[in-house]
Design an enzyme around this catalytic site. Structure first.
Site, PDB file in Angstrom:
ATOM      1  N   ASP A 143       0.772  -1.234  -0.053  1.00  0.00           N
ATOM      2  CA  ASP A 143      -0.110   0.037  -0.019  1.00  0.00           C
ATOM      3  C   ASP A 143       1.046   1.103  -0.011  1.00  0.00           C
ATOM      4  O   ASP A 143       2.041   1.129  -0.459  1.00  0.00           O
ATOM      5  CB  ASP A 143      -0.839   0.184   1.119  1.00  0.00           C
ATOM      6  N   HIS A 145       2.201   2.022  -2.998  1.00  0.00           N
ATOM      7  CA  HIS A 145       1.371   2.860  -3.961  1.00  0.00           C
ATOM      8  C   HIS A 145       1.920   4.352  -3.619  1.00  0.00           C
ATOM      9  O   HIS A 145       1.117   5.174  -3.814  1.00  0.00           O
ATOM     10  CB  HIS A 145      -0.080   2.841  -3.174  1.00  0.00           C
TER      11      HIS A 145
END
Length: 805
Positions: free
Chosen positions: A600, A623
């Site tokens: 993430d 991310h």
């Protein structure tokens, strides 16, 4: 010479008659050398060809003939590849540092940097010679952007400039000054001072350049007393009168330490100084809210820099911060009347693009409003405290008055199977209540610990030294139901240091497998955070590794003055919701020299956070670096004063991102992303006010979190996305005052573009792809009025919740 050559030929005839050439390789080698020395290369080659079985001396002789007489074909890569194939065939390349570095250098000089990199990556041992050859190859081929990355890898793999220094038999003043400068540039102030002491002990006399490097190191590390001592030593003992640069270092050091009176006095001693020194003093006055000294510095600055754009910006911002808005307005009017404007940046890259008739959108003159916005963003400065962490080399209770609290002494087994939770809790209770204690997790052991809250407040000067591995239970169904979202939770602490070379391992694989993001048939539920610092202040974290967290890896919640350095976070790229470092409800947080790879966001910053500084961050996979998400379920979110300075992102799904839900309120304001290198990154620059991480379609709503005063500067690299920059902003609450400077993003297999929706801003310097879609004037957008001094919204829940879908 002619007579000697004739005599040599006669001797050659004699040895041929005697049959020595065919049977005595030593004689043949001497003949090769003889003809070479006489400049008769053809005969030298003929003699070499007659040697029945060449030895290494034979080959060295003929190679010397070619090398000394420049007979090799320079830049002939085909010839170079033949040599490469030959040395590979006979096994000379394996294990030979000199051959590997020579091959890297050869391919680089021939312009084939990919082959240079291939040789480097195939080497069994990475050495400083190979690093230097590859860096030289990159520079030779004009790939300057990757040199910084290579130097970072060089440091990361433990190969540094000190390796060369240590093998020098007798380093002189120049050698010491060079290594001191290297440490100073990397903020290693204590090492700088130690090297100066070692230099003096060897009987070497430091010169003014040596002292300048030492003072610079003290300045970077905030070593005030050491800086004073060195400055006085330079003057009184060595008789070196300080120059402008020496005064500048000392004034900056004293000013940032809050010793503004001493800094101003030293300023006057220096003979008045120049605009650089006075600007440094003014910046320190802004940090420490000293109006009296600041006004004197501002007055002198205006006299020194009447045509300098940057000086007007600093001074007018200073007066604005101290509440003297009328004076700030007068300075702005003076600057505009004198037509003092910022010089538009130019670069070699920009000139090259002009020559090839490629449009890269260079901005022209800026309006007075842009003048003010640019000044505020460029002067955005998050104060960094001295991040030096305690280094404890001995664990005896006598050393430094420390009291050692070893978890093993409270019954911890450390075999990775036995439950050591109670031993950790008992050891914590003792360490927390004992001044100057060290809570020790010893090395080379693996401790199984269940969900635990380590609560404060604690006695002064507590150190948490983690050198072993702390591992979580790997079965979700056996997790403590009273602490479903926490694993190691530290709260209500002040002045605590977390450090060590240990590992915090969340054993998250079964948690990930049961996630609804892995399998839609699974129920969506939360999972624990590996390490949490909650409701604490003046916390320092250094050197730890956090890996395989059940969900978020490291959370900083409702805390202030937190310093995190040299922390590594790792999870598989497909592990759901495993944010690397998550900051919420916190102020004055600094992250530096961290390497993060997750499933993430590498770093996520959410509601009620301000004054966040990130420096030298490596991110990938993951991310990217995200502000948000904010505004979910019509909530209010505020994030302000965030700086990302120097980062490398590789193969992430986003670069630098701001994400907000529709229907929210609050604002994101005063952010600066700069000196960022991207490699195969999707969505390198993105603002998304239509963020919707939901299995169902999100409803359109008119209210939104307001986004303004966002600067992107010196961002370059490659992207996987066609839209290298995307500003998807709300129609009713548009993004405003977006600033782009020196942006250069490319796509390997196609062109790139910029997408804008309801976004206003401007650019200067090179901007590629062009961002002409950013509107540069008011289009009548409906702007929601936000209070300039609004309090940060308080987090609405007691625990950190990462919504999993």
């Amino acid at each position: 010479m002619g007579g000697l050559f004739d005599e040599g030929k006669q001797l050659h005839c004699h040895v041929i008659k005697a049959g020595w050439v065919e049977c005595n390789v030593f004689v043949a080698n001497v003949l090769v050398d003889f003809y070479s020395a006489c400049g008769n290369f053809i005969d030298a080659r003929k003699v070499f060809s007659l040697i029945p079985v060449e030895d290494v001396i034979s080959w060295n002789s003929i190679i010397s003939v070619y090398a000394e007489n420049d007979l090799f074909r320079r830049g002939d890569i085909l010839f170079g590849r033949q040599i490469h194939c030959f040395v590979t065939k006979i096994g000379f390349d394996s294990g030979s540092v000199h051959i590997q570095s020579s091959l890297i250098d050869m391919y680089g000089k021939c312009g084939d940097v990919e082959s240079s990199l291939s040789v480097y990556e195939s080497s069994c041992k990475r050495t400083i010679e190979c690093f230097n050859s590859l860096i030289t190859s990159l520079l030779h081929c004009g790939i300057t952007e990757d040199v910084f990355e290579m130097f970072g890898l060089m440091v990361e793999e433990g190969i540094g400039i000190d390796e060369v220094f240590e093998v020098l038999p007798s380093p002189n003043v120049f050698c010491f000054t060079s290594i001191i400068n290297g440490y100073a540039r990397n903020g290693m102030g204590r090492e700088v001072v130690s090297l100066l002491e070692a230099m003096i002990q060897k009987g070497l006399i430091p010169d003014k350049m040596t002292f300048l490097c030492v003072l610079s190191g003290c300045n970077h590390a905030g070593l005030v007393e050491a800086g004073k001592l060195v400055f006085n030593l330079m003057k009184s003992f060595y008789g070196i009168y300080p120059e402008r640069q020496h005064f500048s270092c000392m004034i900056d050091l004293l000013g940032l330490a809050g010793l503004l009176g001493e800094a101003e006095l030293l300023q006057q001693t220096s003979g008045g100084g120049d605009s650089v020194i006075w600007s440094s003093l003014l910046r320190s006055c802004r940090v420490h809210k000293n109006e009296i000294v600041g006004k004197r510095a501002a007055k002198v600055l205006l006299e020194l820099g009447q045509e300098d754009f940057a000086i007007y910006l600093r001074v007018l911002n200073f007066y604005s911060e101290v509440g003297e808005f009328e004076a700030s307005l007068q300075i702005r009017e003076i600057a505009m009347a004198r037509k003092v404007m910022r010089e538009i940046g130019r670069s070699l890259i920009e000139l090259y693009f002009h020559e090839t008739e490629t449009s890269y959108g260079v901005a022209g003159n800026m309006s007075s409003d842009n003048f003010n916005i640019l000044g505020e963003l460029e002067d955005l400065d998050i104060a960094e405290e001295d991040a030096e962490l305690s280094e404890i080399s001995s664990w005896t209770s006598e050393r430094g008055g420390k009291v050692l609290v070893n978890v093993d002494s409270f019954g911890a087994v450390g075999d990775g199977v036995s439950d050591d939770t109670q031993a950790f809790r008992k050891a914590w209770d003792t360490a927390c209540s004992t001044p100057k204690s060290v809570f020790l997790v010893p090395p080379e052991r693996r401790y199984l610990v269940n969900a635990t809250k380590f609560k404060g407040p604690c006695a002064d000067r507590l150190i948490v030294q983690i050198d072993g591995t702390i591992v979580a239970p790997d079965e979700p169904k056996n997790w403590d139901p009273d602490l479903p979202r926490l694993w190691l939770d530290f709260s209500k602490l002040q002045g605590v240091v977390f450090q060590g070379n240990g590992v915090i391992d969340g054993s998250g694989s079964k948690w990930w497998a049961s996630s609804c993001k892995k399998n839609e048939s699974n129920p969506c539920r939360g999972a624990p955070t590996a390490l949490t610092i909650d409701s604490s202040s003046s916390i320092k974290v250094k050197g730890l590794t956090i890996q395989n967290s059940q969900q978020m890896n490291f959370v900083i919640s409702k805390s202030e003055s937190v310093r995190v350095s040299e922390v590594q976070v790792s999870c598989p790229g497909d592990s759901p919701n495993t944010d690397g470092i998550h900051i919420t409800g916190s102020t004055n947080v600094a992250l530096q020299d961290c390497k993060i790879g997750t499933g993430d966001d590498c770093i996520s910053i959410v509601n009620a956070s301000s004054a966040i500084k990130m420096k030298r961050i490596y991110c990938g996979p993951g991310h990217g670096v995200s502000i948000g998400s904010l505004g979910k379920d019509n909530s209010s979110g505020i994030v302000t004063k965030v700086v990302l300075d120097t980062a490398f992102l590789r193969e992430t799904t986003n670069g630098v991102r701001i994400k907000t839900w529709q229907g929210g309120a609050g604002y994101v304001r005063a952010l600066r992303f700069e000196n960022v290198r991207m490699e195969d990154v999707a969505n390198p620059i993105i603002i998304d006010q239509f963020y919707c991480d939901s299995p169902t379609t999100c409803q359109n709503q008119t209210s939104a979190v307001q986004i303004s005063q966002i600067m992107y500067r010196n961002i370059s690299g490659t992207t996987k996305s066609k839209e290298a920059m995307k500003f998807a902003c709300s129609d009713t609450v548009p993004c405003s005052n977006i600033v782009l400077s020196n942006i250069n993003l490319e796509k390997k297999d196609g062109t790139v573009e910029t997408y804008c929706n309801s976004a206003q801003g401007f650019g200067y310097g090179v901007v590629h792809p062009s961002a002409d879609c950013l509107s540069s004037h008011d289009k009548g957008f409906i702007l929601i009025d936000q209070k300039e001094n609004a309090e940060l919204a308080e987090p609405t829940t007691d625990h950190i919740v990462h919504t999993e879908l």
